[in-house]
Design an enzyme around this catalytic site. Structure first.
Site, PDB file in Angstrom:
ATOM      1  N   LEU A   1       0.792  -1.201  -0.117  1.00  0.00           N
ATOM      2  CA  LEU A   1      -0.119  -0.014  -0.219  1.00  0.00           C
ATOM      3  C   LEU A   1       0.828   1.364   0.026  1.00  0.00           C
ATOM      4  O   LEU A   1       2.019   1.327   0.480  1.00  0.00           O
ATOM      5  CB  LEU A   1      -0.942  -0.089   1.355  1.00  0.00           C
ATOM      6  CG  LEU A   1      -1.972  -1.027   1.209  1.00  0.00           C
ATOM      7  CD1 LEU A   1      -2.438  -1.029   2.636  1.00  0.00           C
ATOM      8  CD2 LEU A   1      -3.018  -0.860   0.384  1.00  0.00           C
ATOM      9  N   SER A   2       0.349   2.146  -0.554  1.00  0.00           N
ATOM     10  CA  SER A   2       0.936   3.697  -0.414  1.00  0.00           C
ATOM     11  C   SER A   2       1.151   3.778   1.038  1.00  0.00           C
ATOM     12  O   SER A   2       0.427   3.541   2.062  1.00  0.00           O
ATOM     13  CB  SER A   2       0.096   4.711  -0.941  1.00  0.00           C
ATOM     14  OG  SER A   2       0.752   6.233  -0.963  1.00  0.00           O
TER      15      SER A   2
ATOM     16  N   SER B   1       2.031  -1.467  -7.365  1.00  0.00           N
ATOM     17  CA  SER B   1       1.707  -2.693  -8.136  1.00  0.00           C
ATOM     18  C   SER B   1       0.669  -3.472  -7.507  1.00  0.00           C
ATOM     19  O   SER B   1       1.014  -4.663  -7.110  1.00  0.00           O
ATOM     20  CB  SER B   1       3.021  -3.620  -8.431  1.00  0.00           C
ATOM     21  OG  SER B   1       3.967  -3.701  -7.319  1.00  0.00           O
TER      22      SER B   1
ATOM     23  N   SER C   1       9.316   2.777  -0.698  1.00  0.00           N
ATOM     24  CA  SER C   1      10.369   3.848  -1.185  1.00  0.00           C
ATOM     25  C   SER C   1      11.512   3.673  -0.110  1.00  0.00           C
ATOM     26  O   SER C   1      12.768   4.016  -0.193  1.00  0.00           O
ATOM     27  CB  SER C   1      10.045   5.087  -1.279  1.00  0.00           C
ATOM     28  OG  SER C   1       8.996   4.929  -2.295  1.00  0.00           O
TER      29      SER C   1
ATOM     30  N   ALA D   1       3.115   2.309   2.964  1.00  0.00           N
ATOM     31  CA  ALA D   1       3.559   0.853   3.791  1.00  0.00           C
ATOM     32  C   ALA D   1       5.106   1.000   3.995  1.00  0.00           C
ATOM     33  O   ALA D   1       5.663   0.562   4.883  1.00  0.00           O
ATOM     34  CB  ALA D   1       3.545  -0.154   2.922  1.00  0.00           C
ATOM     35  N   GLY D   2       5.975   1.686   3.253  1.00  0.00           N
ATOM     36  CA  GLY D   2       7.325   1.900   3.383  1.00  0.00           C
ATOM     37  C   GLY D   2       8.220   1.231   2.270  1.00  0.00           C
ATOM     38  O   GLY D   2       9.536   1.292   2.680  1.00  0.00           O
TER      39      GLY D   2
HETATM   40  N1  LIG Z   1       9.231   0.381   9.659  1.00  0.00           N
HETATM   41  C1  LIG Z   1       9.029   1.347   8.797  1.00  0.00           C
HETATM   42  N2  LIG Z   1       9.897   1.078   7.386  1.00  0.00           N
HETATM   43  C2  LIG Z   1       9.428   1.897   6.320  1.00  0.00           C
HETATM   44  N3  LIG Z   1       8.817   3.227   6.677  1.00  0.00           N
HETATM   45  C3  LIG Z   1       8.386   3.380   7.888  1.00  0.00           C
HETATM   46  C4  LIG Z   1       8.572   2.571   8.779  1.00  0.00           C
HETATM   47  N4  LIG Z   1       8.085   2.930  10.136  1.00  0.00           N
HETATM   48  C5  LIG Z   1       7.755   4.230   9.834  1.00  0.00           C
HETATM   49  N5  LIG Z   1       7.817   4.310   8.439  1.00  0.00           N
HETATM   50  C6  LIG Z   1       7.269   5.686   7.944  1.00  0.00           C
HETATM   51  O1  LIG Z   1       6.488   5.386   6.736  1.00  0.00           O
HETATM   52  C7  LIG Z   1       6.339   6.148   5.690  1.00  0.00           C
HETATM   53  C8  LIG Z   1       6.552   5.311   4.519  1.00  0.00           C
HETATM   54  O2  LIG Z   1       6.500   6.241   3.465  1.00  0.00           O
HETATM   55  P1  LIG Z   1       7.071   5.703   2.029  1.00  0.00           P
HETATM   56  O3  LIG Z   1       6.946   6.815   1.017  1.00  0.00           O
HETATM   57  O4  LIG Z   1       8.462   4.696   2.070  1.00  0.00           O
HETATM   58  O5  LIG Z   1       5.963   4.521   1.513  1.00  0.00           O
HETATM   59  P2  LIG Z   1       5.598   3.840   0.086  1.00  0.00           P
HETATM   60  O6  LIG Z   1       5.262   2.526   0.249  1.00  0.00           O
HETATM   61  O7  LIG Z   1       6.818   4.070  -0.734  1.00  0.00           O
HETATM   62  O8  LIG Z   1       4.330   4.712  -0.417  1.00  0.00           O
HETATM   63  P3  LIG Z   1       4.077   5.263  -1.712  1.00  0.00           P
HETATM   64  O9  LIG Z   1       3.521   4.107  -2.682  1.00  0.00           O
HETATM   65  O10 LIG Z   1       3.129   6.210  -1.552  1.00  0.00           O
HETATM   66  O11 LIG Z   1       5.210   5.861  -2.409  1.00  0.00           O
HETATM   67  C9  LIG Z   1       7.762   7.094   5.954  1.00  0.00           C
HETATM   68  O12 LIG Z   1       7.530   8.406   6.369  1.00  0.00           O
HETATM   69  C10 LIG Z   1       8.593   6.430   6.696  1.00  0.00           C
HETATM   70  O13 LIG Z   1       9.592   7.259   7.778  1.00  0.00           O
HETATM   71  N1  LIG Z   2      -5.048   6.912  -7.186  1.00  0.00           N
HETATM   72  C1  LIG Z   2      -4.226   6.894  -6.713  1.00  0.00           C
HETATM   73  N2  LIG Z   2      -4.012   5.445  -6.139  1.00  0.00           N
HETATM   74  C2  LIG Z   2      -2.766   4.897  -5.533  1.00  0.00           C
HETATM   75  N3  LIG Z   2      -1.590   5.989  -5.571  1.00  0.00           N
HETATM   76  C3  LIG Z   2      -1.598   7.250  -6.111  1.00  0.00           C
HETATM   77  C4  LIG Z   2      -3.182   7.674  -6.560  1.00  0.00           C
HETATM   78  N4  LIG Z   2      -2.875   9.119  -6.913  1.00  0.00           N
HETATM   79  C5  LIG Z   2      -1.634   9.075  -6.619  1.00  0.00           C
HETATM   80  N5  LIG Z   2      -0.874   8.103  -6.100  1.00  0.00           N
HETATM   81  C6  LIG Z   2       0.340   8.334  -5.586  1.00  0.00           C
HETATM   82  O1  LIG Z   2       1.376   7.664  -6.725  1.00  0.00           O
HETATM   83  C7  LIG Z   2       1.928   6.883  -6.243  1.00  0.00           C
HETATM   84  C8  LIG Z   2       1.997   5.444  -6.711  1.00  0.00           C
HETATM   85  O2  LIG Z   2       2.420   5.257  -7.780  1.00  0.00           O
HETATM   86  P1  LIG Z   2       2.780   3.866  -8.378  1.00  0.00           P
HETATM   87  O3  LIG Z   2       3.506   3.162  -7.382  1.00  0.00           O
HETATM   88  O4  LIG Z   2       3.245   3.886  -9.784  1.00  0.00           O
HETATM   89  O5  LIG Z   2       1.279   3.129  -8.320  1.00  0.00           O
HETATM   90  S1  LIG Z   2       0.914   1.904  -9.243  1.00  0.00           S
HETATM   91  O6  LIG Z   2      -0.380   1.438  -8.776  1.00  0.00           O
HETATM   92  O7  LIG Z   2       0.872   1.985 -10.547  1.00  0.00           O
HETATM   93  O8  LIG Z   2       1.892   0.977  -9.047  1.00  0.00           O
HETATM   94  C9  LIG Z   2       1.899   7.010  -4.660  1.00  0.00           C
HETATM   95  O9  LIG Z   2       3.014   8.100  -4.252  1.00  0.00           O
HETATM   96  C10 LIG Z   2       0.782   7.383  -4.272  1.00  0.00           C
HETATM   97  O10 LIG Z   2       0.640   8.336  -3.107  1.00  0.00           O
END
Ligand SMILES: Nc1ncnc2c1ncn2[C@@H]1O[C@H](COP(=O)(O)OP(=O)(O)OP(=O)(O)O)[C@@H](O)[C@H]1O
Ligand SMILES: Nc1ncnc2c1ncn2[C@@H]1O[C@H](COP(=O)(O)OS(=O)(=O)O)[C@@H](O)[C@H]1O
Length: 208
Positions: free
Chosen positions: A33-34, A106, A39, A36-37
């Site tokens: 999930l967005s 994904s 990046s 989740a961590g």
């Molecule tokens: N155990 C952990 N592992 C990773 N991130 C964590 C953890 N605990 C807290 N966090 C925090 O959670 C947030 C995760 O954001 P991050 O942008 O890495 O998520 P993402 O899965 O890449 O989301 P997106 O799909 O939106 O890019 C960051 O602010 C990070 O500091």
């Molecule tokens: N409708 C949406 N659903 C999910 N993520 C979104 C959406 N709109 C903007 N975002 C942002 O776009 C990023 C996710 O992009 P991807 O990882 O490239 O998504 S994916 O679904 O096609 O794999 C996250 O930073 C998220 O916060």
């Protein structure tokens, strides 16, 4: 594909690159999930691998959507195409001897499976970055969950668009329980056990 396009065999092969680099190349595919961590962990892991002397590159949803996938939105079809392109690009990266760290929501199993099938067995390591939606929403690093709940973003993953959990990922991390270092360590342990990297052995080849 045009029948008149013929594959050109390189003399510098992936195996030779691995020998030169002292590590193998694989795709580390972070899904979840967005918030989740994905990046955060991908970049922290890249830092550790870099310090071991490994060649790495992070492909990240937010960054790739500024360029290569800048024409794509978040419909199911656009997400399919996003992951298709990233699968192909990651395949090039591993051919170039680089460990590709791919951090994309994904959300669809079929898309991840297609990316897996582009490469040989063992080359695609799926990492489920697991975290309950409530925790992701509390983190909300970009304020997008709040916007999605307010109806300002349509089809937001976890809110109004599905996330299909991996059924058989190579690695599962639970970021609501494990801290960033623990997650990185778990992946390095996996890579070490599979003899993809050899920690503490910067210049030694893993291929003989
Ligand atoms: N155990 C952990 N592992 C990773 N991130 C964590 C953890 N605990 C807290 N966090 C925090 O959670 C947030 C995760 O954001 P991050 O942008 O890495 O998520 P993402 O899965 O890449 O989301 P997106 O799909 O939106 O890019 C960051 O602010 C990070 O500091
Ligand atoms: N409708 C949406 N659903 C999910 N993520 C979104 C959406 N709109 C903007 N975002 C942002 O776009 C990023 C996710 O992009 P991807 O990882 O490239 O998504 S994916 O679904 O096609 O794999 C996250 O930073 C998220 O916060």
């Amino acid at each position: 594909m045009d029948n008149n396009v013929v594959w050109h065999r390189p003399t510098v092969t992936r195996d030779r690159r691995a020998q030169n680099n002292g590590h193998k190349s694989v795709i580390l595919w972070f899904t979840g999930l967005s918030g989740a961590g994905k990046s955060t962990i991908a970049h922290a892991l890249e830092e550790s691998l870099y310090q071991l002397g490994a060649k790495t590159y992070v492909l990240d949803g937010d960054n790739v959507r500024h360029g290569l996938c800048g024409d794509l939105g978040f419909s199911d079809k656009d997400r399919n195409e996003n992951i298709r392109r990233i699968g192909e690009v990651s395949k090039l990266f591993i051919d170039a001897g680089v460990i590709a760290l791919c951090a994309f929501i994904s959300p669809f199993r079929a898309d991840r499976q297609r990316a897996r099938e582009l490469v040989d067995e063992g080359d695609f390591i799926e990492i489920h970055v697991k975290c309950p939606l409530e925790v992701c929403e509390t983190r909300d690093p970009k304020g997008l969950y709040q916007k999605a709940r307010a109806g300002l973003i349509k089809g937001y993953t976890g809110i109004s668009s599905p996330y299909e959990e991996p059924e058989n990922p190579e690695i599962v991390l639970d970021t609501s329980v494990q801290n960033i270092n623990e997650c990185v360590e778990q992946i390095i342990d996996y890579l070490t056990k599979k003899e993809i990297v050899v920690p503490g052995n910067r210049n030694k080849s893993v291929n003989g």
